[in-house]
Design a protein around this motif. Structure first.
Motif, PDB file in Angstrom:
ATOM      1  N   GLU A   4       0.731  -1.250   0.067  1.00 35.56           N
ATOM      2  CA  GLU A   4      -0.241  -0.032  -0.010  1.00 35.56           C
ATOM      3  C   GLU A   4       1.124   1.379  -0.058  1.00 35.56           C
ATOM      4  O   GLU A   4       0.596   2.071  -0.808  1.00 35.56           O
ATOM      5  N   GLY A   5       2.057   1.170   0.951  1.00 39.34           N
ATOM      6  CA  GLY A   5       2.884   2.353   0.747  1.00 39.34           C
ATOM      7  C   GLY A   5       3.732   2.635  -0.562  1.00 39.34           C
ATOM      8  O   GLY A   5       3.704   3.904  -1.008  1.00 39.34           O
ATOM      9  N   ILE A   6       3.995   1.596  -1.043  1.00 43.47           N
ATOM     10  CA  ILE A   6       4.692   1.685  -2.354  1.00 43.47           C
ATOM     11  C   ILE A   6       3.755   2.400  -3.432  1.00 43.47           C
ATOM     12  O   ILE A   6       4.203   3.081  -4.160  1.00 43.47           O
ATOM     13  N   GLU A   7       2.576   1.968  -3.385  1.00 43.37           N
ATOM     14  CA  GLU A   7       1.623   2.443  -4.471  1.00 43.37           C
ATOM     15  C   GLU A   7       1.166   3.902  -4.181  1.00 43.37           C
ATOM     16  O   GLU A   7       1.280   4.388  -5.188  1.00 43.37           O
ATOM     17  N   GLU A   8       1.166   4.209  -3.018  1.00 48.51           N
ATOM     18  CA  GLU A   8       1.031   5.540  -2.542  1.00 48.51           C
ATOM     19  C   GLU A   8       2.246   6.231  -3.091  1.00 48.51           C
ATOM     20  O   GLU A   8       2.009   7.608  -3.660  1.00 48.51           O
ATOM     21  N   GLY A   9       3.443   5.773  -2.871  1.00 45.14           N
ATOM     22  CA  GLY A   9       4.576   6.497  -3.279  1.00 45.14           C
ATOM     23  C   GLY A   9       4.630   6.707  -4.741  1.00 45.14           C
ATOM     24  O   GLY A   9       4.974   7.865  -5.262  1.00 45.14           O
ATOM     25  N   GLU A  10       4.188   5.772  -5.491  1.00 40.64           N
ATOM     26  CA  GLU A  10       4.319   5.736  -6.994  1.00 40.64           C
ATOM     27  C   GLU A  10       3.291   6.725  -7.446  1.00 40.64           C
ATOM     28  O   GLU A  10       3.522   7.672  -8.483  1.00 40.64           O
ATOM     29  N   ASP A  11       2.249   6.763  -6.645  1.00 37.43           N
ATOM     30  CA  ASP A  11       1.136   7.846  -7.055  1.00 37.43           C
ATOM     31  C   ASP A  11       1.415   9.145  -6.878  1.00 37.43           C
ATOM     32  O   ASP A  11       1.297  10.007  -7.615  1.00 37.43           O
ATOM     33  N   ALA A  12       2.119   9.350  -5.744  1.00 33.00           N
ATOM     34  CA  ALA A  12       2.553  10.813  -5.500  1.00 33.00           C
ATOM     35  C   ALA A  12       3.667  11.051  -6.497  1.00 33.00           C
ATOM     36  O   ALA A  12       3.745  12.240  -6.891  1.00 33.00           O
ATOM     37  N   ALA A  13       4.683  10.115  -6.808  1.00 36.44           N
ATOM     38  CA  ALA A  13       5.434  10.601  -7.870  1.00 36.44           C
ATOM     39  C   ALA A  13       4.899  10.927  -9.278  1.00 36.44           C
ATOM     40  O   ALA A  13       5.212  11.832  -9.799  1.00 36.44           O
ATOM     41  N   ALA A  14       3.835   9.975  -9.637  1.00 33.00           N
ATOM     42  CA  ALA A  14       2.991  10.398 -10.896  1.00 33.00           C
ATOM     43  C   ALA A  14       2.450  11.808 -10.781  1.00 33.00           C
ATOM     44  O   ALA A  14       2.498  12.443 -12.011  1.00 33.00           O
ATOM     45  N   ALA A  15       1.903  12.132  -9.514  1.00 29.32           N
ATOM     46  CA  ALA A  15       1.370  13.436  -9.774  1.00 29.32           C
ATOM     47  C   ALA A  15       2.299  14.578  -9.711  1.00 29.32           C
ATOM     48  O   ALA A  15       1.716  15.841 -10.053  1.00 29.32           O
ATOM     49  N   ASP A  16       3.555  14.322  -9.594  1.00 29.11           N
ATOM     50  CA  ASP A  16       4.728  15.221  -9.681  1.00 29.11           C
ATOM     51  C   ASP A  16       5.214  15.126 -11.047  1.00 29.11           C
ATOM     52  O   ASP A  16       6.151  15.806 -11.224  1.00 29.11           O
ATOM     53  N   GLY A  17       4.591  14.385 -11.745  1.00 24.89           N
ATOM     54  CA  GLY A  17       5.250  14.016 -13.347  1.00 24.89           C
ATOM     55  C   GLY A  17       6.322  13.107 -13.347  1.00 24.89           C
ATOM     56  O   GLY A  17       7.279  13.045 -14.298  1.00 24.89           O
ATOM     57  N   VAL A  18       6.499  12.308 -12.446  1.00 27.53           N
ATOM     58  CA  VAL A  18       7.602  11.312 -12.138  1.00 27.53           C
ATOM     59  C   VAL A  18       7.275   9.924 -12.369  1.00 27.53           C
ATOM     60  O   VAL A  18       6.406   9.563 -11.434  1.00 27.53           O
ATOM     61  N   ASP A  19       7.657   9.075 -13.018  1.00 29.31           N
ATOM     62  CA  ASP A  19       7.408   7.496 -13.420  1.00 29.31           C
ATOM     63  C   ASP A  19       8.300   6.812 -12.678  1.00 29.31           C
ATOM     64  O   ASP A  19       9.590   7.035 -13.048  1.00 29.31           O
ATOM     65  N   ILE A  20       7.912   5.981 -11.753  1.00 31.90           N
ATOM     66  CA  ILE A  20       8.745   5.197 -11.036  1.00 31.90           C
ATOM     67  C   ILE A  20       7.907   3.848 -10.615  1.00 31.90           C
ATOM     68  O   ILE A  20       6.817   4.318 -10.324  1.00 31.90           O
ATOM     69  N   ARG A  21       8.607   2.699 -10.692  1.00 34.03           N
ATOM     70  CA  ARG A  21       7.790   1.473 -10.499  1.00 34.03           C
ATOM     71  C   ARG A  21       8.944   0.878  -9.160  1.00 34.03           C
ATOM     72  O   ARG A  21      10.210   0.882  -9.606  1.00 34.03           O
ATOM     73  N   VAL A  22       8.370  -0.024  -8.076  1.00 33.12           N
ATOM     74  CA  VAL A  22       9.009  -0.684  -7.194  1.00 33.12           C
ATOM     75  C   VAL A  22       8.549  -1.801  -7.103  1.00 33.12           C
ATOM     76  O   VAL A  22       7.297  -1.900  -6.803  1.00 33.12           O
ATOM     77  N   GLY A  23       9.116  -2.647  -6.890  1.00 32.02           N
ATOM     78  CA  GLY A  23       8.885  -4.095  -6.608  1.00 32.02           C
ATOM     79  C   GLY A  23       9.456  -4.750  -5.222  1.00 32.02           C
ATOM     80  O   GLY A  23      10.379  -4.334  -4.960  1.00 32.02           O
ATOM     81  N   GLN A  24       8.830  -5.610  -4.501  1.00 33.14           N
ATOM     82  CA  GLN A  24       9.084  -5.954  -3.274  1.00 33.14           C
ATOM     83  C   GLN A  24      10.056  -7.478  -3.666  1.00 33.14           C
ATOM     84  O   GLN A  24       9.713  -8.174  -4.557  1.00 33.14           O
ATOM     85  N   LEU A  25      11.035  -7.546  -2.661  1.00 32.31           N
ATOM     86  CA  LEU A  25      11.962  -8.639  -2.808  1.00 32.31           C
ATOM     87  C   LEU A  25      11.631  -9.175  -1.275  1.00 32.31           C
ATOM     88  O   LEU A  25      12.091  -8.529  -0.368  1.00 32.31           O
ATOM     89  N   ILE A  26      10.729 -10.071  -1.282  1.00 36.10           N
ATOM     90  CA  ILE A  26      10.423 -10.810   0.168  1.00 36.10           C
ATOM     91  C   ILE A  26      11.558 -11.531   0.597  1.00 36.10           C
ATOM     92  O   ILE A  26      12.144 -12.480  -0.165  1.00 36.10           O
ATOM     93  N   THR A  27      12.073 -11.229   1.947  1.00 34.10           N
ATOM     94  CA  THR A  27      13.396 -11.655   2.438  1.00 34.10           C
ATOM     95  C   THR A  27      13.180 -12.658   3.386  1.00 34.10           C
ATOM     96  O   THR A  27      12.343 -12.301   4.534  1.00 34.10           O
ATOM     97  N   ALA A  28      13.926 -13.591   3.601  1.00 32.50           N
ATOM     98  CA  ALA A  28      13.947 -14.345   4.873  1.00 32.50           C
ATOM     99  C   ALA A  28      15.026 -14.165   5.647  1.00 32.50           C
ATOM    100  O   ALA A  28      16.393 -13.973   4.924  1.00 32.50           O
ATOM    101  N   MET A  29      15.238 -14.198   6.853  1.00 29.90           N
ATOM    102  CA  MET A  29      16.646 -13.995   7.792  1.00 29.90           C
ATOM    103  C   MET A  29      17.150 -15.546   7.773  1.00 29.90           C
ATOM    104  O   MET A  29      16.524 -16.331   8.041  1.00 29.90           O
ATOM    105  N   ARG A  30      18.529 -15.500   7.401  1.00 34.24           N
ATOM    106  CA  ARG A  30      19.238 -16.581   7.134  1.00 34.24           C
ATOM    107  C   ARG A  30      19.455 -17.290   8.672  1.00 34.24           C
ATOM    108  O   ARG A  30      19.970 -18.449   8.426  1.00 34.24           O
ATOM    109  N   HIS A  31      19.393 -16.661   9.669  1.00 32.64           N
ATOM    110  CA  HIS A  31      19.649 -17.056  11.229  1.00 32.64           C
ATOM    111  C   HIS A  31      18.461 -17.750  11.717  1.00 32.64           C
ATOM    112  O   HIS A  31      18.389 -18.425  12.865  1.00 32.64           O
ATOM    113  N   THR A  32      17.123 -17.876  11.036  1.00 31.81           N
ATOM    114  CA  THR A  32      16.085 -18.403  11.490  1.00 31.81           C
ATOM    115  C   THR A  32      15.578 -19.400  10.513  1.00 31.81           C
ATOM    116  O   THR A  32      16.279 -19.748   9.665  1.00 31.81           O
TER     117      THR A  32
END
Length: 371
Positions: free
Chosen positions: A133-161
């Motif tokens: 939700e935050g990523i999409e809000e950020g993308e929308d805010a950038a678009a409103a300022d005329g900036v095109d950006i796309r961000v994807g999530q890299l879901i991460t696991a902790m290697r010591h768990t």
């Protein structure tokens, strides 16, 4: 080259910040604005070491400059502690995208470990949903300022768990809703990718891409395990791959190098290295070669044809931006705009996107640098 207070510099008459960039290795819990940490900590009743944003920024930079990945990671206790509610995760993710857009990034991948954000009673899926939700809000805010950006999530696991199989399934569940890849992070030495073979087997069966932290606090065996056990399509840092290169002789500025099998495989397969110059100095990842940017094997790897990419790792801990990292490299190794463009093209080619979208990204980079 002079780098200003905002991390920008002018190269060949062009502001580096204005150039289109691709960010592949950028941690969400390592990219909080100091003022946001202070505000969220106040709301949650958490003590902070400094009440002034500038002083807190200095505290992070000082504590992170330890020469040890283990010590470096301790600073994350503070950032993760203020990211335990849906509202906090959404805010941090939105600001993360806004800061990327201000840095000239047109495509970014944000890695973070949902299992570290459940103290406020969120489920894993609710945490991922809040960040998306935050990523999409950020993308929308950038678009409103005329900036095109796309961000994807890299879901991460902790290697010591021991939650990596569960986190791998979480990542696949979100593959059409914002998740683009999987990673393991945390203390590397003593926790090889082979410990998570079950998760990596599952991801391979689902054709879900992985990037694996390797070659930062541990050496060649860690990289080998990332490739064999993790089926890594990219190496998170991977800087210690240079240990598999032997300088045989030098003739003037020309260097003759013998490749080990591992280094040759990574180079010939064009497996991207997610190098983070400032962070690599702070964590001691380049201790074998020295302690300054001039000692970083980045240029050696680049000149030998490796698919090097430039990244921030953790903006807060390293007090940096992608613009600043590029400026530091250009200043240190006398790079031109053509070199900086090559780094972005490498990153675009290694992005966890469909080939058509990678080609579109490459075109945007070419157009941006041509202007």
């Amino acid at each position: 080259m002079a780098i200003d207070q905002h991390g920008d510099a002018v190269l060949e008459g062009v502001s580096i910040r204005s150039l289109p960039k691709v960010s592949l290795h950028d941690h969400l819990d390592g990219a909080l604005r100091p003022e946001t940490i202070i505000e969220l900590a106040g709301e949650a009743g958490i003590e902070v070491p400094e009440e002034d944003p500038d002083d807190l920024a200095d505290w992070f930079a000082e504590k992170s400059d330890s020469g040890s990945l283990v010590e470096y990671l301790k600073t994350f206790d503070l950032t993760t502690s203020v990211m335990q509610s849906r509202e906090a995760l959404t805010r941090v993710a939105r600001e993360f995208v806004e800061d990327l857009a201000a840095d000239g990034v047109i495509y970014g991948e944000v890695r973070w470990a949902p299992e570290q954000h459940l103290q406020g009673a969120l489920t894993l899926d609710e945490a991922v949903e809040a960040v998306q939700e935050g990523i999409e809000e950020g993308e929308d805010a950038a678009a409103a300022d005329g900036v095109d950006i796309r961000v994807g999530q890299l879901i991460t696991a902790m290697r010591h768990t021991d939650r990596s199989p569960e986190i791998a399934k979480l990542a696949v569940r979100w593959r059409t809703r914002g998740a683009v890849g999987f990673d393991i992070a945390g203390p590397e030495d003593g926790f090889p990718p082979s410990r998570h073979r079950k998760a990596f087997d599952y991801l391979a069966a689902k054709f879900f891409p992985t990037t694996v932290h390797a070659g930062e606090a541990a050496g060649l065996d860690s990289i080998r395990s990332a490739l064999i056990d993790g089926r890594a399509l990219r190496l998170g840092h991977g800087v210690r791959l240079a240990e598999d290169l032997e300088i045989v002789s030098r003739e003037g500025e020309e260097v003759f190098v013998q490749f080990g099998d591992l280094a040759r495989w990574v180079r010939d397969r064009e497996i991207p290295l997610e190098l983070s110059p400032s962070s690599n100095l702070q964590t001691g990842a380049i201790a074998r070669w020295g302690e300054t940017m001039e000692d970083h094997p980045f240029d050696l790897l680049y000149q030998l044809g490796f698919a090097v990419t430039v990244n921030v790792d953790n903006r807060t801990m390293s007090a940096t931006s992608l613009t600043r990292e590029l400026a530091l490299l250009a200043s240190t190794f006398d790079y031109t705009l053509d070199d900086l463009e090559e780094f972005q093209l490498n990153a675009a080619a290694g992005a966890f996107l469909p080939v058509e979208e990678r080609e579109e990204l490459i075109e945007l980079i070419g157009e941006g640098f041509a202007q």
